[in-house]
Design an enzyme around this catalytic site. Sequence first.
Site, PDB file in Angstrom:
ATOM      1  N   ASP A   1       2.244   8.585  -1.480  1.00 49.96           N
ATOM      2  CA  ASP A   1       3.074   8.546  -0.276  1.00 49.96           C
ATOM      3  C   ASP A   1       3.396   9.963   0.221  1.00 49.96           C
ATOM      4  O   ASP A   1       3.612  10.173   1.411  1.00 49.96           O
ATOM      5  CB  ASP A   1       4.376   7.769  -0.526  1.00 49.96           C
ATOM      6  CG  ASP A   1       4.153   6.252  -0.479  1.00 49.96           C
ATOM      7  OD1 ASP A   1       3.376   5.794   0.376  1.00 49.96           O
ATOM      8  OD2 ASP A   1       4.757   5.545  -1.307  1.00 49.96           O
TER       9      ASP A   1
ATOM     10  N   MET B   1       8.027   5.945  10.261  1.00 49.11           N
ATOM     11  CA  MET B   1       7.995   7.336   9.790  1.00 49.11           C
ATOM     12  C   MET B   1       7.311   8.275  10.762  1.00 49.11           C
ATOM     13  O   MET B   1       7.698   9.430  10.894  1.00 49.11           O
ATOM     14  CB  MET B   1       7.313   7.398   8.428  1.00 49.11           C
ATOM     15  CG  MET B   1       8.125   6.718   7.341  1.00 49.11           C
ATOM     16  SD  MET B   1       7.388   6.943   5.726  1.00 49.11           S
ATOM     17  CE  MET B   1       6.033   5.774   5.812  1.00 49.11           C
TER      18      MET B   1
ATOM     19  N   TYR C   1      -7.314  10.195   8.384  1.00 43.63           N
ATOM     20  CA  TYR C   1      -7.535   9.455   9.625  1.00 43.63           C
ATOM     21  C   TYR C   1      -8.411  10.246  10.592  1.00 43.63           C
ATOM     22  O   TYR C   1      -9.490   9.807  10.981  1.00 43.63           O
ATOM     23  CB  TYR C   1      -6.203   9.174  10.323  1.00 43.63           C
ATOM     24  CG  TYR C   1      -5.314   8.172   9.635  1.00 43.63           C
ATOM     25  CD1 TYR C   1      -5.203   6.875  10.105  1.00 43.63           C
ATOM     26  CD2 TYR C   1      -4.557   8.517   8.517  1.00 43.63           C
ATOM     27  CE1 TYR C   1      -4.380   5.942   9.497  1.00 43.63           C
ATOM     28  CE2 TYR C   1      -3.732   7.594   7.889  1.00 43.63           C
ATOM     29  CZ  TYR C   1      -3.647   6.300   8.386  1.00 43.63           C
ATOM     30  OH  TYR C   1      -2.845   5.385   7.775  1.00 43.63           O
TER      31      TYR C   1
ATOM     32  N   GLY D   1       3.299   1.806  11.687  1.00 43.79           N
ATOM     33  CA  GLY D   1       2.958   1.171  12.950  1.00 43.79           C
ATOM     34  C   GLY D   1       2.357  -0.198  12.707  1.00 43.79           C
ATOM     35  O   GLY D   1       2.697  -1.183  13.355  1.00 43.79           O
TER      36      GLY D   1
ATOM     37  N   HIS E   1      -9.699  -2.766  10.216  1.00 39.67           N
ATOM     38  CA  HIS E   1      -9.604  -2.736   8.751  1.00 39.67           C
ATOM     39  C   HIS E   1     -10.156  -4.016   8.113  1.00 39.67           C
ATOM     40  O   HIS E   1     -10.473  -4.020   6.921  1.00 39.67           O
ATOM     41  CB  HIS E   1      -8.148  -2.584   8.307  1.00 39.67           C
ATOM     42  CG  HIS E   1      -7.663  -1.169   8.194  1.00 39.67           C
ATOM     43  ND1 HIS E   1      -8.300  -0.216   7.429  1.00 39.67           N
ATOM     44  CD2 HIS E   1      -6.563  -0.553   8.712  1.00 39.67           C
ATOM     45  CE1 HIS E   1      -7.614   0.933   7.491  1.00 39.67           C
ATOM     46  NE2 HIS E   1      -6.564   0.755   8.268  1.00 39.67           N
TER      47      HIS E   1
ATOM     48  N   GLU F   1      -2.616  -3.566   7.556  1.00 35.87           N
ATOM     49  CA  GLU F   1      -3.727  -4.504   7.692  1.00 35.87           C
ATOM     50  C   GLU F   1      -3.729  -5.625   6.659  1.00 35.87           C
ATOM     51  O   GLU F   1      -4.785  -5.988   6.144  1.00 35.87           O
ATOM     52  CB  GLU F   1      -5.035  -3.716   7.600  1.00 35.87           C
ATOM     53  CG  GLU F   1      -5.332  -3.064   6.233  1.00 35.87           C
ATOM     54  CD  GLU F   1      -4.783  -1.664   6.029  1.00 35.87           C
ATOM     55  OE1 GLU F   1      -3.768  -1.326   6.672  1.00 35.87           O
ATOM     56  OE2 GLU F   1      -5.350  -0.911   5.225  1.00 35.87           O
ATOM     57  N   ASN F   2      -2.591  -6.208   6.344  1.00 37.42           N
ATOM     58  CA  ASN F   2      -2.560  -7.295   5.373  1.00 37.42           C
ATOM     59  C   ASN F   2      -3.494  -8.400   5.853  1.00 37.42           C
ATOM     60  O   ASN F   2      -3.349  -8.885   6.979  1.00 37.42           O
ATOM     61  CB  ASN F   2      -1.126  -7.802   5.206  1.00 37.42           C
ATOM     62  CG  ASN F   2      -0.193  -6.712   4.688  1.00 37.42           C
ATOM     63  OD1 ASN F   2       0.886  -6.485   5.238  1.00 37.42           O
ATOM     64  ND2 ASN F   2      -0.591  -6.029   3.653  1.00 37.42           N
TER      65      ASN F   2
ATOM     66  N   GLU G   1      -9.366   4.882   6.050  1.00 33.32           N
ATOM     67  CA  GLU G   1      -8.755   5.240   7.337  1.00 33.32           C
ATOM     68  C   GLU G   1      -9.702   5.982   8.283  1.00 33.32           C
ATOM     69  O   GLU G   1      -9.652   5.781   9.496  1.00 33.32           O
ATOM     70  CB  GLU G   1      -7.469   6.041   7.106  1.00 33.32           C
ATOM     71  CG  GLU G   1      -6.386   5.260   6.357  1.00 33.32           C
ATOM     72  CD  GLU G   1      -5.943   3.960   7.035  1.00 33.32           C
ATOM     73  OE1 GLU G   1      -6.197   3.792   8.246  1.00 33.32           O
ATOM     74  OE2 GLU G   1      -5.355   3.111   6.334  1.00 33.32           O
TER      75      GLU G   1
ATOM     76  N   GLN H   1       0.847  -1.182   0.000  1.00 33.24           N
ATOM     77  CA  GLN H   1       0.000   0.000   0.000  1.00 33.24           C
ATOM     78  C   GLN H   1       0.890   1.242   0.000  1.00 33.24           C
ATOM     79  O   GLN H   1       1.901   1.242   0.707  1.00 33.24           O
ATOM     80  CB  GLN H   1      -0.909   0.027   1.241  1.00 33.24           C
ATOM     81  CG  GLN H   1      -2.063   0.996   1.098  1.00 33.24           C
ATOM     82  CD  GLN H   1      -2.893   1.155   2.390  1.00 33.24           C
ATOM     83  OE1 GLN H   1      -2.436   0.853   3.477  1.00 33.24           O
ATOM     84  NE2 GLN H   1      -4.106   1.630   2.247  1.00 33.24           N
TER      85      GLN H   1
ATOM     86  N   HIS I   1      -6.797  -1.086  15.550  1.00 38.25           N
ATOM     87  CA  HIS I   1      -6.957  -0.377  14.278  1.00 38.25           C
ATOM     88  C   HIS I   1      -6.810  -1.329  13.085  1.00 38.25           C
ATOM     89  O   HIS I   1      -7.680  -1.373  12.209  1.00 38.25           O
ATOM     90  CB  HIS I   1      -5.928   0.758  14.210  1.00 38.25           C
ATOM     91  CG  HIS I   1      -5.929   1.516  12.921  1.00 38.25           C
ATOM     92  ND1 HIS I   1      -6.599   2.709  12.762  1.00 38.25           N
ATOM     93  CD2 HIS I   1      -5.345   1.260  11.735  1.00 38.25           C
ATOM     94  CE1 HIS I   1      -6.431   3.139  11.529  1.00 38.25           C
ATOM     95  NE2 HIS I   1      -5.660   2.286  10.881  1.00 38.25           N
ATOM     96  N   GLU I   2      -5.743  -2.086  13.070  1.00 36.03           N
ATOM     97  CA  GLU I   2      -5.512  -2.990  11.921  1.00 36.03           C
ATOM     98  C   GLU I   2      -6.600  -4.058  11.852  1.00 36.03           C
ATOM     99  O   GLU I   2      -7.039  -4.431  10.773  1.00 36.03           O
ATOM    100  CB  GLU I   2      -4.121  -3.629  11.991  1.00 36.03           C
ATOM    101  CG  GLU I   2      -2.936  -2.651  12.103  1.00 36.03           C
ATOM    102  CD  GLU I   2      -2.995  -1.471  11.161  1.00 36.03           C
ATOM    103  OE1 GLU I   2      -3.607  -1.582  10.082  1.00 36.03           O
ATOM    104  OE2 GLU I   2      -2.441  -0.408  11.508  1.00 36.03           O
TER     105      GLU I   2
HETATM  106  N1  BES Z   1      -3.048   1.118   6.134  1.00 35.01           N
HETATM  107  C1  BES Z   1      -2.332   1.876   7.089  1.00 35.01           C
HETATM  108  C2  BES Z   1      -0.874   2.041   6.762  1.00 35.01           C
HETATM  109  C3  BES Z   1      -0.615   2.648   5.392  1.00 35.01           C
HETATM  110  C4  BES Z   1      -1.365   3.686   4.899  1.00 35.01           C
HETATM  111  C5  BES Z   1       0.427   2.177   4.645  1.00 35.01           C
HETATM  112  C6  BES Z   1      -1.102   4.219   3.639  1.00 35.01           C
HETATM  113  C7  BES Z   1       0.699   2.709   3.398  1.00 35.01           C
HETATM  114  C8  BES Z   1      -0.073   3.732   2.896  1.00 35.01           C
HETATM  115  C9  BES Z   1      -2.469   1.296   8.498  1.00 35.01           C
HETATM  116  O1  BES Z   1      -3.723   0.757   8.746  1.00 35.01           O
HETATM  117  C10 BES Z   1      -2.309   2.418   9.476  1.00 35.01           C
HETATM  118  O2  BES Z   1      -3.110   3.311   9.412  1.00 35.01           O
HETATM  119  N2  BES Z   1      -1.321   2.367  10.365  1.00 35.01           N
HETATM  120  C11 BES Z   1      -1.135   3.359  11.393  1.00 35.01           C
HETATM  121  C12 BES Z   1      -1.746   2.853  12.664  1.00 35.01           C
HETATM  122  C13 BES Z   1      -2.522   3.809  13.468  1.00 35.01           C
HETATM  123  C14 BES Z   1      -3.379   4.810  12.793  1.00 35.01           C
HETATM  124  C15 BES Z   1      -3.196   3.175  14.650  1.00 35.01           C
HETATM  125  C16 BES Z   1       0.367   3.572  11.570  1.00 35.01           C
HETATM  126  O3  BES Z   1       1.137   2.911  10.881  1.00 35.01           O
HETATM  127  O4  BES Z   1       0.761   4.405  12.360  1.00 35.01           O
HETATM  128 ZN    ZN Z   2      -5.236   2.237   8.918  1.00 33.57          ZN
END
Ligand code: BES
Ligand code: ZN
Length: 597
Positions: free
Chosen positions: A367, A545, A375, A260, A291, A263-264, A310, A129, A287-288
């Site tokens: 990205d 990140m 979110y 973090g 999803h 959600e694979n 999100e 993603q 969270h994951e």
């Molecule tokens: N799907 C996202 C991570 C993502 C988004 C990867 C867009 C690549 C492109 C994942 O569900 C996510 O939102 N992760 C958050 C967790 C948090 C909001 C609880 C993270 O990585 O911080």
């Molecule tokens: Zn997410």
Amino acid sequence: MARKDPHSHADSDQPRARHLRLLLRVDFAARRIEGEAALELAAPAEGVLDLDSKALEVLEVSTGSGASVPFQVGPDEKVLGSRLRLSLPAGTREVRLRYRTSPDAPALQWLSPEQTEGGRHPFLFSQCQPIHARSLVPLQDTARHRLTYEAEVEVPEPLGAVMSAGPAGEGPGSRPGTRVFRFRMPQPIPPYLLALAVGRLESRELGPRSRVFAEPETVEKAAHEFAETEAMIARAEDLFGPYDWDRYDMLVLPPSFPYGGMENPRMTFLTPTLLAGDRSLVDVVVHELAHSWTGNLVTNADMEHFWLNEGFTVWAERRLVEALHGEEATVLAWAIGERALEESMERFGAGSPLTRLRTELAGTDPDDAFSSVPYEKGARFVTLLERTAGRQRFDRFMRDYMARFRFTSITTEEFLAFLESELPGLASQVGASEWLYEPGLPSNAPVFRSPRLDGLVAMAQSFARGERPANSATAAWSPSETLVYLQGLPREIEREGCAWLDAALALTGRGNHEILVEWLTLAAGSDYEPAFARLREVLLRVGRMKYLRPLYAAMGRHPRTRALAREVFAEAAPRYHSLSRRVAASVIEKYDDAPAS
Ligand code: BES
Ligand code: ZN
């Protein structure tokens, strides 16, 4: 020509692949995957078929019956990659592509043994993603198309492989010293949910339908941290209906994982920075897991509708946190989210089109558009709908929404049309078009407050006047309370203030990375030298990140920390994921004393 997804060469007038058979040989020495992908088409086809590809070497293309398929690799477009145009002979039901990935495929990070916990074996993981699947497999890389898949992955012994799929057996590989892992994904998924990881893996059972995978050195800690997983799944089922993916397993990755969590399906990927020891960061798992309904069942049509993934998931996450940990914990979670939202709005500027929920991203790398806006603004919009409709009616709406759109990919406009048909008038009542199509945060945004939150914020604000919370108070703070307090403090604090905080709250030694990074951000911005060693350690080890951005940004405030940032970045950069490297570099480039380029 009908190309609807601004980030794909896929043409909706052309045939669609609906099932993928993959054969992957993982070559750590060359940092390449040798692949064979068979795309089974929905119906026999003829003529042009455009696929996405990025940094792929396509060696040979043929039909299922062995006829050769002429192909043409287009120019490498910066965001999209290369269009791979196939000319299918009449009656083609299946296309087979033999190809190789590149060592710098953006979907893949290849880790040397030193970058793992065990230190003895290499590691590989994917992050597809938003639009990186095309650098792992040539396909129609748009979330509008879904496919089922099966895969065989050959890896060197004693490594193991996991994928976003169910296991379908394993055995000796085709060459000595290798082993093959087989997978089957019977539910159709968008290509961004393809996922693969290879490493020295062990697993522990957590409940009747979940286990956690990790390197042997971390697997016990992970099993302890995520012991509540079954309770989370059960609560989520109360809210959204049955869990449709059979198992919910997780993989804890090495610390360079740039997110973090991801959600694979059937195999959530997680950063090891969640392993705080006290289960205080399980929100990310919640969270994951959420999803599995919002995102994986009902999917955004493309990245211009990313808020559908999100925003709904953060809303669901907070509803689950409320059910699991109570209302007080939920108010704090909203407050922490609000800080992230403010930071994103500031970074883009409140009038920026990137602060809209429904975005327009032709020509923009998704990205680079990533932020807390989809979110936190998204979740506030959903909560506004919930509060206005009433929880009972809205929960019924959510179940109907999920039933109507399960296993499909939709746009903001399709969501709106459905909302209007189910809860007529609600959209205009809340000012949905301002929320969705205008920048910034509308003035009717829901407010989340509690006396506890107000107390912490007031206490933080009094810090500048020299007031300090009593030991008896801070000793009783939960990790979230500590974080809210830290976030309310001035961004620059003199030396004794920093020393007091570190001693009173035991910050430098924290295992909770949300608190640790908030503290190190404060310390870096305050030029507080006693924290530099820990700061350096975190920046060299962690690639998430969300943490690198504020840390490197805070280090831009003082000459001494700027020098430290540049020195640490030079050392860490080769070990960062390409996304993390890009984020850190872009922050450092903006330092005041940066040479004009
Ligand atoms: N799907 C996202 C991570 C993502 C988004 C990867 C867009 C690549 C492109 C994942 O569900 C996510 O939102 N992760 C958050 C967790 C948090 C909001 C609880 C993270 O990585 O911080
Ligand atoms: Zn997410």
